[in-house]
Design a protein around this motif. Structure first.
Motif, mmCIF file in Angstrom:
data_model
loop_
_atom_site.group_PDB
_atom_site.id
_atom_site.type_symbol
_atom_site.label_atom_id
_atom_site.label_comp_id
_atom_site.label_asym_id
_atom_site.label_seq_id
_atom_site.Cartn_x
_atom_site.Cartn_y
_atom_site.Cartn_z
ATOM 1 N N ALA A 97 -9.736 3.880 7.122
ATOM 2 C CA ALA A 97 -9.194 3.816 5.768
ATOM 3 C C ALA A 97 -10.079 2.949 4.877
ATOM 4 O O ALA A 97 -10.382 3.301 3.733
ATOM 5 N N GLN A 98 -10.499 1.812 5.409
ATOM 6 C CA GLN A 98 -11.370 0.916 4.638
ATOM 7 C C GLN A 98 -12.709 1.576 4.374
ATOM 8 O O GLN A 98 -13.275 1.449 3.280
ATOM 9 N N TYR A 149 -4.886 1.599 4.101
ATOM 10 C CA TYR A 149 -4.427 1.689 5.481
ATOM 11 C C TYR A 149 -2.908 1.579 5.462
ATOM 12 O O TYR A 149 -2.350 0.647 4.887
ATOM 13 N N SER A 189 0.818 -1.215 0.000
ATOM 14 C CA SER A 189 0.000 0.000 0.000
ATOM 15 C C SER A 189 0.852 1.266 0.000
ATOM 16 O O SER A 189 0.368 2.351 -0.322
ATOM 17 N N THR A 222 -6.054 7.424 7.947
ATOM 18 C CA THR A 222 -5.219 6.440 7.255
ATOM 19 C C THR A 222 -4.511 5.497 8.225
ATOM 20 O O THR A 222 -4.297 4.328 7.905
ATOM 21 N N ILE A 240 -9.510 4.210 1.166
ATOM 22 C CA ILE A 240 -8.119 4.638 0.977
ATOM 23 C C ILE A 240 -7.239 3.598 1.661
ATOM 24 O O ILE A 240 -7.700 2.879 2.554
ATOM 25 N N SER A 280 -11.641 -0.392 9.497
ATOM 26 C CA SER A 280 -10.796 0.781 9.703
ATOM 27 C C SER A 280 -11.385 1.985 8.993
ATOM 28 O O SER A 280 -12.188 1.854 8.074
#
Length: 367
Positions: A232-233, A239, A156, A219, A237, A230
């Motif tokens: 981010a999830q 993690y 990532s 993030t 975007i 999360s």
């Protein structure tokens, strides 16, 4: 430093567990940087005046700027010191991203310091020779780019996040190195070009840093509401394990910037100089890279982009057509020569910057 100390003391006093929260440490980092800037700002100004380190004004610039000649410059040293001390106190020093950002911040600060020193102390109006200035900026950016690529290849860390498309995150491969180079060097020079009016560069920098603080928190946060999903999830975007600590760096920038603005607001008592503008631009660039949000920097830092494009278009038009597009570049000088008072230019650019930061943050949800 204090974070590691609190991690040890929590075994004996549970109160110190509060410092394990990145949000708490981020607020303390902001306050620390702000207090340092306010406490030492006037002392730094007096010291610069004693050394006669005053701003050099271009003869071909707006006439209204001639009165600024001799105003203390290189005040960016205060910003860098405030950020660095705050980060060292409150960030997790075992986090590699902390050291990457400090490396860029201090490295670009040194390049800017040498440039300022040659201009205002050695009276060399050209400062550091352009090719050497870009060489050292490029070297710092490439060291970071190769290091990050070696560390996070095909993870990532090296994907490209495209706004509005939640499923479009291609692996960049070796192009990650090229992108990192252009983002870091480009951001450093873009902020440097913007720093032409009192407070014009520092406020957009504060706003962009605050925006990135929110992104860093999302993030790097593992989950929310006690669940397994999360942030981010949820936002689609990537993690990124170490990115949470970047929130502390971003908030340190906000605090140091606000403290510097106290003295830099119109009419400015001190200018940041290249030592400040190059460093702040470079660190915003590397933060964007570490968060995988290069496009977000392009949006939120739109003022810096506009200022840079105005210079590119002006130079290109003059070389190709022999005509200028603007009365003067960067574009903030164009509006000055049109008769806008300096405070009007500054505040309107601030408003535009705020709008762009908000638009940028909205793109994280509209995917």
């Amino acid at each position: 430093m204090l974070f590691l100390l609190s991690s040890f003391l929590v075994k004996y006093v549970t109160f110190f567990n509060v410092f394990s929260y990145v949000t708490v440490r981020s607020i303390l980092a902001l306050l620390t940087a702000l207090i340092i800037s306010l406490a030492f700002g006037q002392k730094v100004i007096d010291w610069l005046q004693k050394l006669q380190i005053g701003q050099v004004i271009r003869n071909d610039g707006p006439e209204s700027h001639l009165s600024k000649k001799g105003t203390p410059t290189m005040g960016g040293t205060l910003i860098l010191a405030s950020i660095t001390i705050s980060v060292l106190l409150w960030a997790d020093l075992k986090n590699p991203y902390v050291w990457v950002t400090l490396f860029v911040l201090i490295g670009y600060g040194i390049v800017g310091f040498v440039d300022d020193y040659l201009k205002v102390v050695r009276k060399n109006t050209d400062g550091l020779i352009a090719r050497w200035k870009y060489f050292w900026q490029s070297l710092i950016a490439l060291i970071v780019a190769f290091g990050l690529y070696a560390y996070g290849k095909d993870t990532s860390v090296t994907v490209l996040v495209v706004p509005f498309f939640k499923d479009v995150m291609p692996q960049l491969g070796v192009f990650f190195i090229l992108l990192t180079y252009f983002v870091v060097v480009g951001a450093g020079n873009a902020v440097n070009l913007t720093d032409g009016l009192d407070g014009l560069a520092i406020v957009p920098t504060i706003m962009v840093a605050a925006g990135f603080a929110l992104v860093a928190w999302a993030t790097g946060t593992a989950s929310f509401a006690g669940g397994s999903v999360s942030f981010a999830q949820h936002l689609h975007i990537p993690y990124i394990r170490y990115s949470g600590e970047l929130m502390i760096i971003c908030m340190s920038i906000v605090g140091a910037g606000l403290g510097f603005l106290w003295f830099n607001t119109y009419p400015a008592m001190v200018f940041m100089g290249d030592v400040g503008s190059l460093a702040l631009g470079g660190v915003l660039g590397i933060i964007a890279v570490l968060l995988r949000q290069e496009f977000l920097l392009l949006i939120m830092g739109g003022i810096f982009v506009i200022e840079t494009l105005s210079v590119i278009l002006q130079v290109g038009s003059f070389k190709l057509r022999g005509k200028r597009i603007f009365r003067m570049a960067p574009i903030h000088h164009h509006y000055e020569l049109k008769g806008w008072p300096e405070p009007r230019v500054i505040v309107r650019f601030w408003i535009i910057s705020l709008m762009l930061v908000l638009i940028g943050l909205v793109t994280l949800k509209i995917r």
